[in-house]
Design an enzyme around this catalytic site. Structure first.
Site, PDB file in Angstrom:
ATOM      1  N   SER A  54      50.620   8.487  48.099  1.00  0.00           N
ATOM      2  CA  SER A  54      51.479   7.396  48.573  1.00  0.00           C
ATOM      3  C   SER A  54      50.926   6.820  49.867  1.00  0.00           C
ATOM      4  O   SER A  54      50.614   7.561  50.795  1.00  0.00           O
ATOM      5  CB  SER A  54      52.909   7.882  48.817  1.00  0.00           C
ATOM      6  OG  SER A  54      53.687   6.833  49.348  1.00  0.00           O
ATOM      7  N   VAL A  59      47.812  10.942  55.677  1.00  0.00           N
ATOM      8  CA  VAL A  59      46.453  11.077  55.154  1.00  0.00           C
ATOM      9  C   VAL A  59      46.112   9.897  54.238  1.00  0.00           C
ATOM     10  O   VAL A  59      45.008   9.355  54.297  1.00  0.00           O
ATOM     11  CB  VAL A  59      46.262  12.431  54.433  1.00  0.00           C
ATOM     12  CG1 VAL A  59      44.872  12.546  53.826  1.00  0.00           C
ATOM     13  CG2 VAL A  59      46.492  13.590  55.406  1.00  0.00           C
ATOM     14  N   CYS A  60      47.062   9.473  53.425  1.00  0.00           N
ATOM     15  CA  CYS A  60      46.825   8.336  52.523  1.00  0.00           C
ATOM     16  C   CYS A  60      46.588   7.055  53.323  1.00  0.00           C
ATOM     17  O   CYS A  60      45.705   6.261  52.993  1.00  0.00           O
ATOM     18  CB  CYS A  60      48.003   8.147  51.577  1.00  0.00           C
ATOM     19  SG  CYS A  60      48.324   9.575  50.527  1.00  0.00           S
ATOM     20  N   ASP A  61      47.361   6.881  54.369  1.00  0.00           N
ATOM     21  CA  ASP A  61      47.200   5.756  55.279  1.00  0.00           C
ATOM     22  C   ASP A  61      45.794   5.776  55.869  1.00  0.00           C
ATOM     23  O   ASP A  61      45.063   4.784  55.833  1.00  0.00           O
ATOM     24  CB  ASP A  61      48.270   5.857  56.378  1.00  0.00           C
ATOM     25  CG  ASP A  61      48.164   4.785  57.434  1.00  0.00           C
ATOM     26  OD1 ASP A  61      47.193   4.805  58.218  1.00  0.00           O
ATOM     27  OD2 ASP A  61      49.075   3.947  57.521  1.00  0.00           O
ATOM     28  N   THR A  64      42.996   5.066  53.211  1.00  0.00           N
ATOM     29  CA  THR A  64      42.929   3.662  52.816  1.00  0.00           C
ATOM     30  C   THR A  64      42.358   2.812  53.941  1.00  0.00           C
ATOM     31  O   THR A  64      41.530   1.919  53.706  1.00  0.00           O
ATOM     32  CB  THR A  64      44.317   3.170  52.370  1.00  0.00           C
ATOM     33  OG1 THR A  64      44.793   4.050  51.345  1.00  0.00           O
ATOM     34  CG2 THR A  64      44.260   1.751  51.834  1.00  0.00           C
TER      35      THR A  64
END
Length: 165
Positions: A54, A59-61, A64
């Site tokens: 998500s 970590v996803c932020d 990306t």
């Protein structure tokens, strides 16, 4: 199948594990405007496919953002980020964070990508963190299933693989 944990707990991945040398499986996901997108929509380009659970997590932020920053140095490489976030949430997140070099794609509707690439987490209906590089002829040239879904991928290896493809 790859062995993956989420916050230390084993999870079940649905679909087929993809390996280097495989023909990249096709999939159907949604773009931010709700149009359908598949692998063939970027045929002829190298694709770095960044898979995240998500966008609204740390970590996803970071993942990306990192691939967004690096995309400008990758030439004819398209960077795709796939999650099960709704297309509206992806569009909002990209706008709020100045993400312009990465195409976000939503797998929320069918888990088509998740099952085709073996990253759909059965217990959570999220995607496991992974990175795939697919060359211009749709051959998989790099695969990383991150063993702990809350850890970062190997950015340097993925970026080098994209440059080499």
């Amino acid at each position: 199948m790859a062995n993956v944990t989420f916050k230390g707990n084993s999870v079940t991945l649905l679909g087929n594990e993809v390996k280097v040398g495989d023909q990249a499986p096709d999939f159907t996901v949604l773009a931010n405007d709700l149009s359908q997108v598949g692998l063939q929509d970027s045929k002829g380009s190298v694709r770095l496919i960044s898979v995240v659970p998500s966008l609204d997590t740390g970590v996803c932020d970071a993942q990306t953002r990192r691939f967004n920053e690096e995309a400008a140095n990758l030439g004819n490489v398209k960077v795709l980020t796939v999650s099960v976030d709704l297309p509206f949430a992806q569009k909002r997140w990209c706008g709020a964070n100045g993400i312009e070099n990465v195409q976000t794609l939503s797998d929320h509707r069918e888990l088509s990508f998740g099952e085709a690439y073996g990253v759909a987490i059965k217990e959570l209906r999220l995607l496991a963190r992974a990175v795939f590089v697919v060359d211009a002829n749709d051959k998989v040239t790099y695969v990383e299933y991150v063993s702990e879904a809350t850890d970062h991928p190997n950015y340097e290896a993925a970026l080098e693989a994209a440059k080499q493809a």
